[in-house]
Design an enzyme around this catalytic site. Structure first.
Site, short mmCIF file in Angstrom:
data_model
loop_
_atom_site.label_atom_id
_atom_site.label_comp_id
_atom_site.label_asym_id
_atom_site.label_seq_id
_atom_site.Cartn_x
_atom_site.Cartn_y
_atom_site.Cartn_z
N HIS A 13 2.95 -1.86 -3.30
CA HIS A 13 2.43 -2.33 -4.59
C HIS A 13 3.32 -1.82 -5.71
O HIS A 13 3.98 -0.79 -5.58
CB HIS A 13 0.98 -1.86 -4.80
CG HIS A 13 0.78 -0.40 -4.57
ND1 HIS A 13 0.66 0.14 -3.30
CD2 HIS A 13 0.72 0.64 -5.42
CE1 HIS A 13 0.52 1.44 -3.40
NE2 HIS A 13 0.57 1.78 -4.68
N HIS A 41 0.04 -0.10 1.48
CA HIS A 41 0.32 -1.54 1.29
C HIS A 41 1.19 -1.59 0.04
O HIS A 41 0.74 -1.17 -1.04
CB HIS A 41 -1.01 -2.27 1.10
CG HIS A 41 -0.92 -3.76 0.89
ND1 HIS A 41 -1.71 -4.66 1.59
CD2 HIS A 41 -0.17 -4.50 0.04
CE1 HIS A 41 -1.43 -5.90 1.18
NE2 HIS A 41 -0.50 -5.81 0.23
P1 5GP Z 1 0.06 4.88 -4.85
O1 5GP Z 1 -0.36 6.31 -5.07
O2 5GP Z 1 -0.14 4.48 -3.41
O3 5GP Z 1 1.41 4.56 -5.39
O4 5GP Z 1 -0.93 4.01 -5.74
C1 5GP Z 1 -2.21 3.66 -5.35
C2 5GP Z 1 -2.96 3.34 -6.61
O5 5GP Z 1 -4.14 2.65 -6.26
C3 5GP Z 1 -3.39 4.59 -7.39
O6 5GP Z 1 -2.82 4.56 -8.70
C4 5GP Z 1 -4.91 4.49 -7.42
O7 5GP Z 1 -5.48 4.92 -8.64
C5 5GP Z 1 -5.16 3.03 -7.13
N1 5GP Z 1 -6.42 2.76 -6.45
C6 5GP Z 1 -6.87 3.43 -5.35
N2 5GP Z 1 -8.08 2.92 -4.99
C7 5GP Z 1 -8.36 1.93 -5.88
C8 5GP Z 1 -9.47 1.04 -6.02
O8 5GP Z 1 -10.44 1.06 -5.26
N3 5GP Z 1 -9.41 0.14 -7.04
C9 5GP Z 1 -8.36 0.09 -7.91
N4 5GP Z 1 -8.41 -0.83 -8.88
N5 5GP Z 1 -7.29 0.92 -7.80
C10 5GP Z 1 -7.30 1.83 -6.80
ZN ZN Z 2 -2.69 -4.27 3.36
#
Ligand code: 5GP
Ligand code: ZN
Length: 113
Positions: free
Chosen positions: A99, A97
């Protein structure tokens, strides 16, 4: 979207520590901070990739980017900040999703994972 963690934060089906919310997006602290201050800005609409965006989504993303600097006190952006959007496996995208990572609170070298 079913079974999307960030959609569940948006809908409040799951609780997270939201520090800012408007009609377009929510902001909460990352659970595994990669900087002194590490927040995630999450559009309320589910999409995974920039490549999936409609014109309307692009306008939504533009509004989010315009709003982030106005949150300088709550997000502690005063000394400067970095925005990161990971796209796909090679970039380490773990949540499907879109972000925006908002990192601040220290001088950051160029440190891709
Ligand atoms: P991506 O790796 O997809 O760019 O970033 C996903 C982010 O979501 C990661 O930095 C990870 O630490 C964060 N994240 C994953 N699960 C959770 C959660 O349950 N709560 C929060 N606050 N952050 C989360
Ligand atoms: Zn979503």
């Amino acid at each position: 979207m079913e079974d999307c963690l960030f959609c569940k934060f948006v809908s409040k089906e799951l609780k997270t520590n939201i520090v800012y919310e408007n009609e377009d997006f929510i902001v909460f602290k990352d659970i595994a901070p990669q900087a002194k201050n590490h927040f995630l800005a999450v559009p309320k609409k589910h999409f995974k990739y920039l490549a999936d965006m409609t014109e309307e989504d692009a306008a939504l993303l533009g509004r989010i980017l315009k709003t982030i600097p106005t949150l300088k006190d709550v997000l502690e952006l005063k000394g400067g900040y970095r925005l990161v959007i990971n796209q796909g496996d090679d970039a380490g995208q773990t949540v499907p999703h879109l972000h925006i990572h908002i990192l601040s609170g220290q001088k950051m070298g160029w440190t891709p994972a």
